[in-house]
Design an enzyme around this catalytic site. Sequence first.
Site, short mmCIF file in Angstrom:
data_model
loop_
_atom_site.label_atom_id
_atom_site.label_comp_id
_atom_site.label_asym_id
_atom_site.label_seq_id
_atom_site.Cartn_x
_atom_site.Cartn_y
_atom_site.Cartn_z
N CYS A 130 0.82 -1.22 0.00
CA CYS A 130 0.00 0.00 0.00
C CYS A 130 0.85 1.27 0.00
O CYS A 130 0.55 2.22 -0.72
CB CYS A 130 -0.95 0.00 1.19
SG CYS A 130 -0.17 -0.36 2.78
N HIS A 243 -3.07 6.66 4.17
CA HIS A 243 -1.62 6.74 4.37
C HIS A 243 -1.10 8.07 3.84
O HIS A 243 -1.54 8.54 2.78
CB HIS A 243 -0.90 5.62 3.61
CG HIS A 243 -1.05 4.26 4.23
ND1 HIS A 243 -1.74 4.01 5.40
CD2 HIS A 243 -0.57 3.05 3.81
CE1 HIS A 243 -1.67 2.71 5.67
NE2 HIS A 243 -0.98 2.11 4.72
#
Length: 340
Positions: A130, A243
């Site tokens: 990710c 994120h």
Amino acid sequence: MGYRVVVVGATGNVGREMLNILAERQFPVDELAALASRRSLGTECSFGDKTVKTQDLDTFDFTGWDMALFAIGSDATKIYAPKAAKAGCVVIDNSSLYRYDADVPLIVPEVNPDAIEGYSKRNIIANPNCSTAQMVVALKPLHDRAKIKRVVVSTYQSVSGAGKEAMDELWNQTKGMYVPGQEVEPSKFTKQIAFNVIPHIDKFMEDGSTKEEWKMVAETKKIVDPAIKLTATCVRVPVFVGHSEALNIEFEDFLDEEEAREILRESPGIMVVDKREDGGYVTPVECVGDFATYISRIRQDPTIENGLNLWCVSDNLRKGAALNAVQIAELLGRRVLKKG
């Protein structure tokens, strides 16, 4: 004519998001199978305006299915992905198991779509980590213009990257702070995550880096350019989803911040929000549920000859996992299977 699609691990965070995105993007699905372990057998999952019940992964026959999106851990993937691939079903795997296999393409469709042609060696395609996925979307168009020499990245990664138990731990620890006697000790994380940050994601390696940091290095080299030097510090923060990354990039050639801003604005998968004023940037809370990777705080680095700094934010359950897998499926359909 559409595709017969399998989602493996349909009851987890990423699996549910895969189902959502397949529906949102109107992927041409003729038939859908949602698979889970026996303990989740019969669980209902949403797929657009429909509801599907999970089937048993252990007894499922992949013969005749076009593609399978895997959202289970490496241990289970090691058992079931080869079975699916051998049955003629193309596997798009979200685990780390095949990412570093030379015979398995590691794909971010905006960055290296041509690598899809290598899928036939194993009938498997890998989805990157990710933290890597959103970063390389930003790096590639800049690399094409000025050639990147070195990247220093610090990540601020949400707890959803560690799964549902991690999200529950943050929630319960936060509540426990306000209720005497109900404090929650760390179990998923090595230290308290509520109101704290933890500079430790995945296992430690011999050189002092963590596996998460190593992944970013190895995957960037495989996806973008093996000549790029990269060093990372990966940090878990008390954010549920999204994120963030602070990137310092050194180029071989000079790249003005205004030109970089324009390049990124014109690049697929990117939204530039970069105003030099209060709130003129994107934070994780604002990116949740979006497909885009957001770029802010673009500016020259005066400490090196050809350097830029930027801020990169994305929904890790989407671009960092489920969305990228669905985009790979779309690419596979357009380039290879050509049924939809």
